[in-house]
Write a protein that holds these residues in place. Structure first.
Motif, mmCIF file in Angstrom:
data_model
loop_
_atom_site.group_PDB
_atom_site.id
_atom_site.type_symbol
_atom_site.label_atom_id
_atom_site.label_comp_id
_atom_site.label_asym_id
_atom_site.label_seq_id
_atom_site.Cartn_x
_atom_site.Cartn_y
_atom_site.Cartn_z
ATOM 1 N N LEU A 151 81.772 -6.935 -24.317
ATOM 2 C CA LEU A 151 80.569 -7.776 -24.347
ATOM 3 C C LEU A 151 80.565 -8.654 -25.585
ATOM 4 C CD1 LEU A 151 77.473 -5.722 -23.196
ATOM 5 C CD2 LEU A 151 78.325 -7.887 -22.298
ATOM 6 N N SER A 152 80.922 -8.057 -26.735
ATOM 7 C CA SER A 152 80.885 -8.850 -27.954
ATOM 8 C C SER A 152 82.011 -9.881 -27.965
ATOM 9 C CB SER A 152 80.958 -7.960 -29.187
ATOM 10 O OG SER A 152 82.116 -7.187 -29.131
ATOM 11 N N TYR A 153 83.128 -9.562 -27.270
ATOM 12 C CA TYR A 153 84.208 -10.545 -27.167
ATOM 13 C C TYR A 153 83.685 -11.816 -26.501
ATOM 14 C CZ TYR A 153 88.579 -12.689 -25.656
ATOM 15 O OH TYR A 153 89.607 -13.575 -25.439
ATOM 16 N N LEU A 154 82.825 -11.636 -25.520
ATOM 17 C CA LEU A 154 82.278 -12.801 -24.810
ATOM 18 C C LEU A 154 81.167 -13.472 -25.595
ATOM 19 C CD1 LEU A 154 82.011 -11.724 -21.070
ATOM 20 C CD2 LEU A 154 83.596 -13.321 -22.107
ATOM 21 N N THR A 155 80.285 -12.673 -26.194
ATOM 22 C CA THR A 155 79.086 -13.273 -26.779
ATOM 23 C C THR A 155 79.293 -13.758 -28.209
ATOM 24 O OG1 THR A 155 78.403 -11.039 -27.316
ATOM 25 C CG2 THR A 155 77.400 -12.040 -25.380
ATOM 26 N N LEU A 156 80.271 -13.165 -28.913
ATOM 27 C CA LEU A 156 80.427 -13.508 -30.324
ATOM 28 C C LEU A 156 80.648 -15.008 -30.577
ATOM 29 C CD1 LEU A 156 80.114 -11.642 -32.707
ATOM 30 C CD2 LEU A 156 82.607 -11.646 -32.982
ATOM 31 N N PRO A 157 81.591 -15.654 -29.878
ATOM 32 C CA PRO A 157 81.789 -17.081 -30.155
ATOM 33 C C PRO A 157 80.522 -17.894 -29.928
ATOM 34 C CG PRO A 157 83.512 -16.246 -28.734
ATOM 35 C CD PRO A 157 82.488 -15.169 -28.834
ATOM 36 N N ARG A 158 79.806 -17.547 -28.863
ATOM 37 C CA ARG A 158 78.574 -18.284 -28.579
ATOM 38 C C ARG A 158 77.542 -18.019 -29.672
ATOM 39 N NH1 ARG A 158 81.327 -16.939 -24.225
ATOM 40 N NH2 ARG A 158 81.280 -18.248 -22.382
ATOM 41 N N PHE A 159 77.470 -16.752 -30.096
ATOM 42 C CA PHE A 159 76.511 -16.389 -31.128
ATOM 43 C C PHE A 159 76.824 -17.117 -32.436
ATOM 44 C CE2 PHE A 159 75.246 -13.668 -34.683
ATOM 45 C CZ PHE A 159 73.881 -13.607 -34.448
ATOM 46 N N ILE A 160 78.113 -17.154 -32.787
ATOM 47 C CA ILE A 160 78.494 -17.839 -34.033
ATOM 48 C C ILE A 160 78.070 -19.299 -33.974
ATOM 49 C CG2 ILE A 160 80.469 -18.669 -35.386
ATOM 50 C CD1 ILE A 160 81.865 -16.047 -34.724
ATOM 51 N N LEU A 161 78.311 -19.936 -32.822
ATOM 52 C CA LEU A 161 77.943 -21.352 -32.694
ATOM 53 C C LEU A 161 76.438 -21.546 -32.843
ATOM 54 C CD1 LEU A 161 79.018 -24.247 -31.792
ATOM 55 C CD2 LEU A 161 77.981 -23.659 -29.610
ATOM 56 N N ILE A 162 75.655 -20.722 -32.119
ATOM 57 C CA ILE A 162 74.198 -20.896 -32.162
ATOM 58 C C ILE A 162 73.680 -20.603 -33.570
ATOM 59 C CG2 ILE A 162 72.002 -20.036 -31.267
ATOM 60 C CD1 ILE A 162 73.483 -19.439 -28.648
#
Lengths: 337, 269
Positions: A31-42
């Motif tokens: 889950l974090s593999y998927l959400t981390l890049p998006r989270f970093i961007l936001i």
């Protein structure tokens, strides 16, 4: 073993494969593999105004966001619909003037002028570009390049909307905080909205028009309608950015039809990675501050600027984002031929 | 036969009336008229450059004819835009395949399934209501010969061999629940075994009540499926008749082999 007998191969990382589809729900790691890049961007975008030292750099961030929205609209039109548009300046100028006119002549507050400029400007730009929709590729680009020049000359020649002085005395956003977070949120909403939109069934039609417009016609779909819809989406994004620019500078004038607004988004798309939608935003985050830093060099600025661009086009023509994405999703290893 | 498609078997479903088309100084079609009846498989043959594809383009609106009219179910459809013609159920395939190479195979069908006609009819097997487009797309592909188990519907279109691309062209027509399919050389570029598996497919479509117009160079397979054949030469209609009549005709042999060589070829044959 000599290198001639070896070749590099790229393989998807296990975690990338495991986090495809429903399987992502299996563990926190996937889950974090998927959400981390998006989270970093936001998180990065939201914290940017805080991280900037002083008013000047905070203003630069607002300008970055305005260019980012333009670059997003360029990337969407050229890599998801197949219409290469050089009309960034046309969109910015139209949006800017609509917002300026609404605000000074009719007293509409900035809260309303921005969405109104997006709607009215988007309709205006779409109507103006409607006759050019059958054109493809470079021919469409030429026509869209002509429009900003055309609009600027009309305003100059007929001396309407303040003529060469432009419209002055436009309200600014209520505070610097509101200004920055409005543009940052605008970028994020457009980014994730477009990413979602292009994968829907309706969004697929745009990709299909780019691939093969004859086949779309043979499928019983009116391609002019869909091209117009795409142009409306892109131009209303540009117009919204233009309206924000007007309120930031409290002024709208014919320099909003300057070709910088057409060229810089394209450069940012090339650097960031064409067709990724995130790439153009990264490109703007690099290019706009760099151009500010290079201000000390005066006119030499263009030389540095051009060298960066040429370097990217020669050595990293697929763009930063594509490179990062590949490193994130795949690993390389040497195998025997 | 599907009763709702063929209300009246005696009236032509598609009519071409004195169609002419010239591109600059080249007369591609000259006064070509023919009728297609419901349930027909009409074959159109002729040497290269005889105007076969121009006929398809004129019917489906991709090219505007210089003169003459096209009627579909008695309604004039001459010069209508391609998407409006397709919306009526007159669909076509392209000789040079036009798939969407950047999409997976099944998503190629999501596009026609998004059209107003598919929304009305529900796709090939739809009973008027359109379900999930991607599921329907995969079902259509499976019926037309894409093996679901081997993940071929999910492969990127650019990696598919020609045989599958030709089927994809047909599938795009089927997704619109067509009344007529105009096939522009669906057998060309295929291996013998691929053609052999295409022939039953065409026959099955005919059994389902779809009227088919086939433009073809592979005469042996065409004569298996067609019940009428029209021969074109230099944009003019030479003859129209059953396959046996056409094969026996002297003018046809001449058009194909040239007048001097006819006897020579016939002695070999």
């Amino acid at each position: 073993m000599s290198t001639q007998e070896l070749r590099k191969e790229r393989i998807d990382r296990g975690i990338k494969v495991r986090s495809d589809g429903l399987y992502a729900l299996m563990s926190l790691r996937e889950l974090s593999y998927l959400t981390l890049p998006r989270f970093i961007l936001i998180a990065g975008m939201i914290s940017l105004p805080f991280l900037m030292p002083g008013m000047y750099w905070q203003r630069v961030i607002s300008i970055v966001c305005i260019y980012a929205v333009l670059a997003l609209s360029f990337d969407f039109l050229s890599h998801y619909v197949g219409l290469v548009s050089l009309g960034g300046a046309f969109f910015i100028g139209t949006g800017g003037y609509v917002a300026g006119i609404l605000n000074t002549y009719y007293g509409v507050p900035p809260v309303l002028t921005v969405p109104l400029a997006a709607a009215i400007g988007g309709i205006f730009c779409t109507l103006m570009l409607l006759p050019c929709l059958p054109l493809k590729g470079v021919y469409f680009a030429i026509v869209t390049l002509m429009y900003p020049l055309f609009m600027a000359r009309i305003i100059e020649a007929f001396d309407i909307f303040g003529g060469t002085d432009g419209i002055v005395g436009i309200d600014s956003f209520s505070s610097a905080f509101v200004e920055q977070y409005f543009v940052v949120c605008m970028v994020l909403i457009f980014l994730f909205g477009l990413r979602r939109f292009v994968t829907t069934d309706r969004g697929l039609i745009f990709t299909a028009i780019m691939d093969n417009d004859q086949a779309v016609k043979a499928s019983g779909i009116n391609i002019t309608k869909y091209k117009a819809l795409a142009v409306f989406i892109a131009s209303s994004m540009g117009c919204m950015a233009g309206a924000c620019l007007t309120h930031i500078y409290m002024w709208s004038g014919i320099s909003q039809f300057a070709l910088d607004f057409s060229i810089l988004p394209i450069a940012a798309t090339v650097i960031g990675g064409a067709g990724t939608l995130v790439g153009p935003i990264l490109g703007c985050l690099i290019l706009v501050p760099v151009s500010e830093l290079l201000r000390d060099f005066g006119t030499l600025r263009i030389v540095f600027y051009a060298s960066i661009l040429v370097g990217f086009i020669l050595f990293r023509s697929d763009g930063i984002m594509v490179f990062i994405q590949r490193k994130y999703e795949q690993f390389e290893r040497w195998t025997k031929i | 036969m599907n009763p709702e498609i063929n209300e009246d078997m005696t009236k032509p479903i598609l009519q071409m009336n004195k169609m002419s088309k010239s591109f600059g100084g080249v007369q591609a079609l000259k006064d070509v008229s023919f009728d297609v009846f419901p349930g027909d498989v009409l074959g159109i043959i002729g040497p290269n450059g005889s105007g076969k594809t121009t006929i398809v383009n004129c019917i489906t609106g991709f090219v505007k004819p210089t003169s003459g009219r096209v009627y579909f179910k008695g309604k004039d459809i001459t010069g209508k835009q391609p998407h409006k013609v397709a919306d009526l159920g007159v669909t076509r395939t392209f000789q040079i395949m036009r798939p969407y190479y950047s999409l997976p195979a099944y998503k190629n069908l999501v596009i026609p399934l998004f059209s107003p006609r598919a929304k009305r009819t529900g796709g090939w097997r739809g009973g008027g209501r359109l379900g999930n487009r991607q599921t329907i797309a995969i079902d259509i592909l499976e019926e037309i010969g894409f093996e679901r188990d081997s993940y071929i519907p999910f492969k990127k279109t650019s990696t598919l061999p020609t045989g599958y691309l030709k089927r994809l062209e047909l599938a795009r027509c089927l997704a619109l629940k067509p009344e007529i399919i105009i096939c522009d050389e669906v057998f060309s570029g295929l291996s013998m075994s691929e053609i052999a598996s295409m022939v039953p497919l065409i026959q099955r479509l005919q059994d389902e009540g779809i009227t088919i117009v086939m433009i073809e160079h592979r005469l042996r397979e065409l004569f298996q499926v067609a019940n009428r054949v029209m021969v074109l030469n230099f944009g003019q209609k030479l003859i129209e008749g059953t396959p046996t009549e056409v094969m026996a005709d002297e003018k046809v042999k001449e058009a194909y082999f040239g007048s001097e060589e006819v006897e020579e070829v016939m002695t070999y044959a």
